[in-house]
Enzyme design. Structure first.
Site, short mmCIF file in Angstrom:
data_model
loop_
_atom_site.label_atom_id
_atom_site.label_comp_id
_atom_site.label_asym_id
_atom_site.label_seq_id
_atom_site.Cartn_x
_atom_site.Cartn_y
_atom_site.Cartn_z
N GLY A 244 0.81 -1.21 0.00
CA GLY A 244 0.00 0.00 0.00
C GLY A 244 0.84 1.26 0.00
N ASP A 245 1.99 1.19 0.68
CA ASP A 245 2.90 2.34 0.71
C ASP A 245 3.51 2.58 -0.68
OD1 ASP A 245 2.48 2.42 3.51
OD2 ASP A 245 4.08 0.95 3.80
#
Length: 297
Positions: A244-245
């Site tokens: 997600g980062d």
């Protein structure tokens, strides 16, 4: 002597930079009760890694202890009296009978919070609030809003709490946090599908753009008057940590480089898929990335 034109160019360059706020971490990946990998972690490390791959300039504010063991592109603030934030990630599909449970995450050590006084005394075009261990305070996010034209926030920085006994990461409703009143002043709020249930998306989208990632199903972008699904890229998942980062880094990097929101989200999906195929901080082939960007956009 600095000319007016040179001064304006320097100011423009400064305002085009991105401010990333979030602590570096030591990540320990545990699978089948054995340590599979120990690596540099923290959303800030994954996002700056994507920026480096796309040659996007940024400033990064992060705190670590004297035990910090990695060489990084952006020097952190070292707190001599504390240790670096450490997370243990227990990655076992089907853990506790939940087929959708990729991991149990525990914060076993926490460094110092990032305070408003730790932020640079300058302006930025974009700011990213991407804490993972509770290091971003409401007053810190508010200061980011003051010094950045547009702020992107990851909901994990806002709703994570930690068990007082073993540090297991838990989530609370966004409306119960001190960050909730700041939502109308941020530009984009990013969340995973698991995190999105801890906010009222229909309400939040009235105030800011909401981006919800959903793993192999891609992502969805919500704004006040509409929504749009963005297709995923196929990937063989080896480690979901930082996916997600990496998505968020690709998404913001795309916007910085002038892409429209749907195209920036597609770029984010690409980086998310590349991230899950590698254990720890992923390595990107810059030449292949540039070739893909040229052919796609």
């Amino acid at each position: 002597m600095v000319t007016t034109a040179e001064s304006a160019a320097h100011k423009s360059q400064q305002q085009s930079r991105v401010l990333i706020v979030g602590n570096y971490c030591h990540d320990v990946l545990i699978q089948n009760n054995a340590v599979k990998a120990v690596s540099l972690g923290g959303a800030a490390s994954f996002i700056s890694n994507v920026f480096n791959g796309l040659s996007v300039s940024c400033n990064l504010v992060s705190k670590v202890g004297e035990d910090f063991k990695y060489t990084v592109s952006y020097t952190p603030i070292v707190i001599p009296t504390l240790k670096t934030t450490v997370f243990h990630s227990y990655f076992d599909p089907g853990l506790h009978g939940n087929d959708h449970q990729d991991r149990i995450l525990k914060r076993v050590c926490a460094c110092d919070p990032i305070r408003p006084s730790d932020l640079p005394d300058t302006r930025f075009k974009y700011g990213m609030g991407v804490g993972v261990g509770g290091e971003i305070l409401p007053e810190t996010l508010e200061r980011m809003i003051e010094i950045c034209d547009v702020v992107f926030a990851d909901i994990q920085a806002l709703i994570r709490v930690f068990d007082s006994v073993d540090g297991t990461v838990k989530l609370v409703k966004l409306e119960e946090t001190g960050f909730y009143p700041l939502l109308p002043r941020i530009g984009v709020l990013k969340a995973s599908s698991e995190e999105a249930v801890f906010m009222d998306v229909e309400e939040v989208r009235k105030w800011c753009c909401v981006v919800v990632t959903n793993g192999k199903h891609g992502c969805k972008v919500y704004w006040k008057d509409g929504e749009l699904g963005i297709s995923p890229f196929l990937a063989n998942q080896d480690d979901p940590t930082g996916a997600g980062d990496s998505f968020f880094g690709g998404f913001v990097a795309g916007l910085v480089q002038g892409l429209a929101v749907p195209d920036a989200a597609l770029l984010g999906n690409l980086f998310g898929s590349l991230s899950v195929e590698q254990v720890g901080l992923p390595k990107f082939d810059t030449r292949l990335l540039q070739a893909w960007l040229v052919s796609t956009f």
